[in-house]
Design an enzyme around this catalytic site. Sequence first.
Site, PDB file in Angstrom:
ATOM      1  CE  LYS B  96      -2.904   2.877   2.759  1.00  0.00           C
ATOM      2  NZ  LYS B  96      -3.664   3.123   3.986  1.00  0.00           N
ATOM      3  N   GLY B 157      -8.282   9.334   9.112  1.00  0.00           N
ATOM      4  CA  GLY B 157      -8.637   9.435  10.527  1.00  0.00           C
ATOM      5  C   GLY B 157      -9.679  10.495  10.839  1.00  0.00           C
ATOM      6  CB  ALA B 184      -8.139   7.682   4.019  1.00  0.00           C
ATOM      7  N   GLY B 185     -10.888   8.060   5.713  1.00  0.00           N
ATOM      8  CA  GLY B 185     -11.983   9.003   5.903  1.00  0.00           C
ATOM      9  C   GLY B 185     -13.285   8.396   6.357  1.00  0.00           C
ATOM     10  CG  ASN B 206      -6.085   1.328  11.606  1.00  0.00           C
ATOM     11  OD1 ASN B 206      -6.544   0.889  12.650  1.00  0.00           O
ATOM     12  ND2 ASN B 206      -4.797   1.354  11.413  1.00  0.00           N
ATOM     13  CB  THR B 207      -9.034   5.777  12.903  1.00  0.00           C
ATOM     14  OG1 THR B 207      -7.771   5.951  12.246  1.00  0.00           O
ATOM     15  CG2 THR B 207      -9.020   6.545  14.204  1.00  0.00           C
TER      16      THR B 207
END
Lengths: 327, 257
Positions: B96, B157, B184-185, B206-207
């Site tokens: 990635k 995040g 992301a986001g 992830n977050t």
Amino acid sequence: MKALVKGAGVAGLTLAFELASHGADVTVIEKRHRLAGSASWAAGGMLAPWCERESAEEAVVTLGRLALDWWDSILPGQVVRTGTLVAAPARDTGELDRFARRTAGFATIGEEAVAALEPDLAGRFRRGLFFAEEAHLDPRRALVSLKDRLVGMGVRFEFGYGAVRVPETIDIEADCTGIAAGVPDLRGVRGEMLLLHAPEVSLARPVRLLHPRFPVYVVPRADHLFMVGATMIESNASEPVTARSMMELLGAAYALHPAFGEAEIVEAGVGVRPAFADNLPRVSREGNRISINGLYRHGFLLAPAMARQAADMIFSTQRELAHAPHH
Amino acid sequence: MLELYGQKFSSRLLLGTALYPSPAIMADAVEAARNEIVTVSLRREAAGGRTGGKFWSLIQSLGVRVLPNTAGCHSVKEAVTTAQMAREVFATNWIKLEVIGNHDTLQPDVFGLVEAAGILSGDGFEVFPYTTDDLVVAERLLEAGCKLLMPWCAPIGSARGPQNVDALRSLRGHFPDVPLIVDAGIGRPSHAAAVMELGYDAVLLNTAVAKAGDPIAMAGAFAKAIEAGREAFLAGPLEPRDMAVPSTPVIGMAAFS
């Protein structure tokens, strides 16, 4: 009963205390030549079970809250019970809400209350969380004092001890060597910290500055010394602090108070925290060998409870043996 | 089935392994989501993977495909070196690719990204580029050798969810055969469902899981939302209309008044 404790970090010393105060004849051996250099030596010394709940299991609160009185009774005058202040930069106040959702035992306070608690932070934070019950101590002073206290109780210390020579007759051997124990499912979580001397800054209590990327805490020690910590890196490496980590730590300290920009960097330290997969400590026993390990970032907070568990395990077995019918 | 560089997967959730309360909770989250691909950052942890070995072996014991990332790299050189290191550590050609262009927003440096993607593709890597939703950059990345694209839907995040649905839709429209993964986001399962309904092939996050109150339960919730979004896309969702359309016919109804 003769006990051998390996490792003079916070786990070893607290266990030595529990054993010696139950009347055991204790020897502590330590591979290093002095107390300095262990993971405990690089610790923050926060006794903050409620704040830690943000990223830890409930067990850390239930076991950790015992630590405040334990340290207070063993080392009178060293536990500073002024609480913890949690703050976030204006644009990251969402982090404060998240922290509040995951913890208990705090009051949400406004700008004036922040200023009343920490006059040096006046006007810098509109909102904060105040964990009044929490405390902190200077871990290095505590380790040295605890060792002195143990010596006074008749505990023998041997520093610079090679791995081979094991004393003649011992009834119990306790491994408190942290990451060096080499337990298979134990991993290292590297922590980097700075010790700053900032004569212009005064803080009465540890301040945790929340940030989505670089959360840090600043713990005040005597004479305007401040411990700024700590990184959390999945690694066993004990090599010196990286430039990136130092920038992050200093950036956060500077965000807390610009006067940290003028601070002297007294020390840049590294410790490797021993941790199991659940980040919770374990007392385990096999025959006459016992071990305390996996204290992770909760050495001073959880070592007293773990030492008591280990001592209970040892002395209850002793009692059983004493009462067992002789053949 | 999701197909990425010739490999087939049932799960359409790619999960990051950072920021969890403990590795044990991370492992349980991966299991709860029936996750088949996890991303791992090599940037900060352990040069050469030697010193962080315990964490890696824990991840490898999950029995999932590992997608190493170049998180935190700010230059082409840094990203390429990190990718090469990751290939050694994880014995995989997958990478990635993140080349961060702005420290504050963590948005991709799309120029560096295209350059690094070209270098790595030429070196035998199978590149998963973390990019913006820009169409032209997407074309350049495909020219550089990427066989899939990972546009953001909001900053890393930020948990803001899809910020520019039209751009995401446009990418999908232009590249009907290229696997598209929103990276992301994403903050909530509804965000994930929304991009899946647009026809995106998978979601990487992830977050949103790691920092949830209960990461394990949240991983399960995301898995369901992603599945629901996918099924909805395949089922063909209705297009919005400007006026009401009754679901029962009105013409010919007896009028009582």
